[in-house]
Design an enzyme around this catalytic site. Sequence first.
Site, PDB file in Angstrom:
ATOM      1  N   ARG A  60       0.849  -1.209   0.000  1.00  0.00           N
ATOM      2  CA  ARG A  60       0.000   0.000   0.000  1.00  0.00           C
ATOM      3  C   ARG A  60       0.877   1.249   0.000  1.00  0.00           C
ATOM      4  O   ARG A  60       0.529   2.264  -0.596  1.00  0.00           O
ATOM      5  CB  ARG A  60      -0.960   0.024   1.195  1.00  0.00           C
ATOM      6  N   TYR A 113     -14.201  17.870 -15.989  1.00  0.00           N
ATOM      7  CA  TYR A 113     -14.690  16.503 -16.011  1.00  0.00           C
ATOM      8  C   TYR A 113     -15.864  16.380 -15.025  1.00  0.00           C
ATOM      9  O   TYR A 113     -15.781  16.886 -13.892  1.00  0.00           O
ATOM     10  CB  TYR A 113     -13.548  15.561 -15.628  1.00  0.00           C
ATOM     11  N   ASP A 185      -5.236  19.734 -14.575  1.00  0.00           N
ATOM     12  CA  ASP A 185      -5.621  18.429 -15.113  1.00  0.00           C
ATOM     13  C   ASP A 185      -5.176  18.406 -16.580  1.00  0.00           C
ATOM     14  O   ASP A 185      -5.756  19.083 -17.429  1.00  0.00           O
ATOM     15  CB  ASP A 185      -7.140  18.238 -14.975  1.00  0.00           C
ATOM     16  N   LYS A 210      -6.648   7.414 -19.835  1.00  0.00           N
ATOM     17  CA  LYS A 210      -6.886   7.963 -21.166  1.00  0.00           C
ATOM     18  C   LYS A 210      -5.669   7.727 -22.071  1.00  0.00           C
ATOM     19  O   LYS A 210      -5.393   6.615 -22.429  1.00  0.00           O
ATOM     20  CB  LYS A 210      -7.289   9.433 -21.045  1.00  0.00           C
TER      21      LYS A 210
HETATM   22  C1  LIG Z   1     -11.561  10.725 -17.172  1.00  0.00           C
HETATM   23  C2  LIG Z   1     -11.121  11.980 -16.578  1.00  0.00           C
HETATM   24  C3  LIG Z   1     -10.925  12.089 -15.191  1.00  0.00           C
HETATM   25  C4  LIG Z   1     -11.225  10.965 -14.235  1.00  0.00           C
HETATM   26  O1  LIG Z   1     -10.409   9.863 -14.440  1.00  0.00           O
HETATM   27  P1  LIG Z   1     -10.836   8.340 -14.118  1.00  0.00           P
HETATM   28  O2  LIG Z   1      -9.604   7.583 -14.423  1.00  0.00           O
HETATM   29  O3  LIG Z   1     -11.998   8.011 -15.007  1.00  0.00           O
HETATM   30  O4  LIG Z   1     -11.224   8.301 -12.676  1.00  0.00           O
HETATM   31  C5  LIG Z   1     -10.443  13.297 -14.713  1.00  0.00           C
HETATM   32  N1  LIG Z   1     -10.192  14.336 -15.537  1.00  0.00           N
HETATM   33  C6  LIG Z   1     -10.389  14.263 -16.866  1.00  0.00           C
HETATM   34  C7  LIG Z   1     -10.102  15.447 -17.726  1.00  0.00           C
HETATM   35  C8  LIG Z   1     -10.862  13.093 -17.433  1.00  0.00           C
HETATM   36  O5  LIG Z   1     -11.063  13.034 -18.765  1.00  0.00           O
END
Ligand SMILES: *Cc1c(COP(=O)(O)O)cnc(C)c1O
Length: 394
Positions: A60, A113, A185, A210
């Site tokens: 962890r 998001y 982000d 992504k």
């Molecule tokens: C998908 C996404 C998230 C969240 O990520 P997960 O891996 O689905 O929890 C956060 N920010 C952006 C811009 C995203 O496209």
Amino acid sequence: MSSDQRPAGPAKPGFTTRQVHAGVVPDPLTGAILTPIYQTTTYVQESVDRYLAKGYSYSRSANPTVRALEQKLTDLEGGSDCICFGTGMAAINGLFLAFLSAGDHAIVSDVVYGGTYRLSTKIYSRFGVEFSFVDTSDADSVRKAIRSNTKLILTETPANPTLKLTDLAAVSALARAHGIPHAVDNTFLTPYYQRPLELGADMVVHSTTKYFDGHNATVGGAIVVSNEAQGSAVRFIMNATGMIMSPQVAWLTLQGCKTLSVRMDRQAANAMAIARFLATHPKVAQVSYPGLENFPQHELAKRQASGFGAMIWFEVKGGVAAGKALMDRIKLWTLAENLGSVESLITHPVTMTHADVEAAERQRVGITDGLVRLSVGLEDADDLIDALRNALGD
Ligand SMILES: *Cc1c(COP(=O)(O)O)cnc(C)c1O
């Protein structure tokens, strides 16, 4: 970063070289070229106060496979460290837990998001943290929103799903002047196209689900930090809450990273061709892609990023019904949440990714009911365009 610690030698290798090699060394035991999946809970101790090797104690707290990915992402973003999380949302949760307490205030981009919006409004509001959703494309609006208890600014650029951009240098300068950490982000462009730390931001957040993964195989997240204090604050939260990334996910993501720039260049080239096709189609009311000359912030897109990414949105004439019909009819494009993968995906944000954002708030920030979001993949551009042409009808 190992390349910076070398006393002398060649200049820092290019991004594509580093995406292959950074963080990865042949396995010392076997010579395996890939970092093994270290599937273990615990690590043997030599004595009560000494670990056998490398400081690992319990998976962890840290795991060698996850650590390799953290080192790669640190290198690619140009940070001082990286902490991986179980999902992108866990990373954003980790960011909030590390920097916000009851009575604090945070500024978040008004287009984000859907999960980030939901976490802020539905969970953190219960613990006495206040959020202002601000049009961060206008640095002056950010300045006006700063309060004496503002402890974090989180921007997303290009924003999901409207692609609105935030001027990262301007907001970072403002944040710095007020002593407030600015986290970005960077999921949509990745460090291949955009490096927020070089523009003055303090931290970068990713959904590695992504483009880093790129193959629809995992969910994961990461925070890249720019100094040791931030790193230990975030790592403490990761360990204390247990929102960790598994070694299997880290291993798959490590492999995805190695082709990031190649995939993104091809996906962005496909996106440009598709955006140009949609812009001339009589059934399309509006198309938005940062690479189009008529994109409202095209100049900013060129200035702060080295590519335009592979996300597009458009509106079909005839509104929601026409958009829905298109998505039901279309071949090749897959109707699914997620983005950044080699498979081209088509999404209806209002009913899918942004269903938790209230209708009034969606309208206010431009997430219209007829908005169709495209995540352009790696297929032949001609095939993707033919599929859109057929689904739109002439
Ligand atoms: C998908 C996404 C998230 C969240 O990520 P997960 O891996 O689905 O929890 C956060 N920010 C952006 C811009 C995203 O496209």
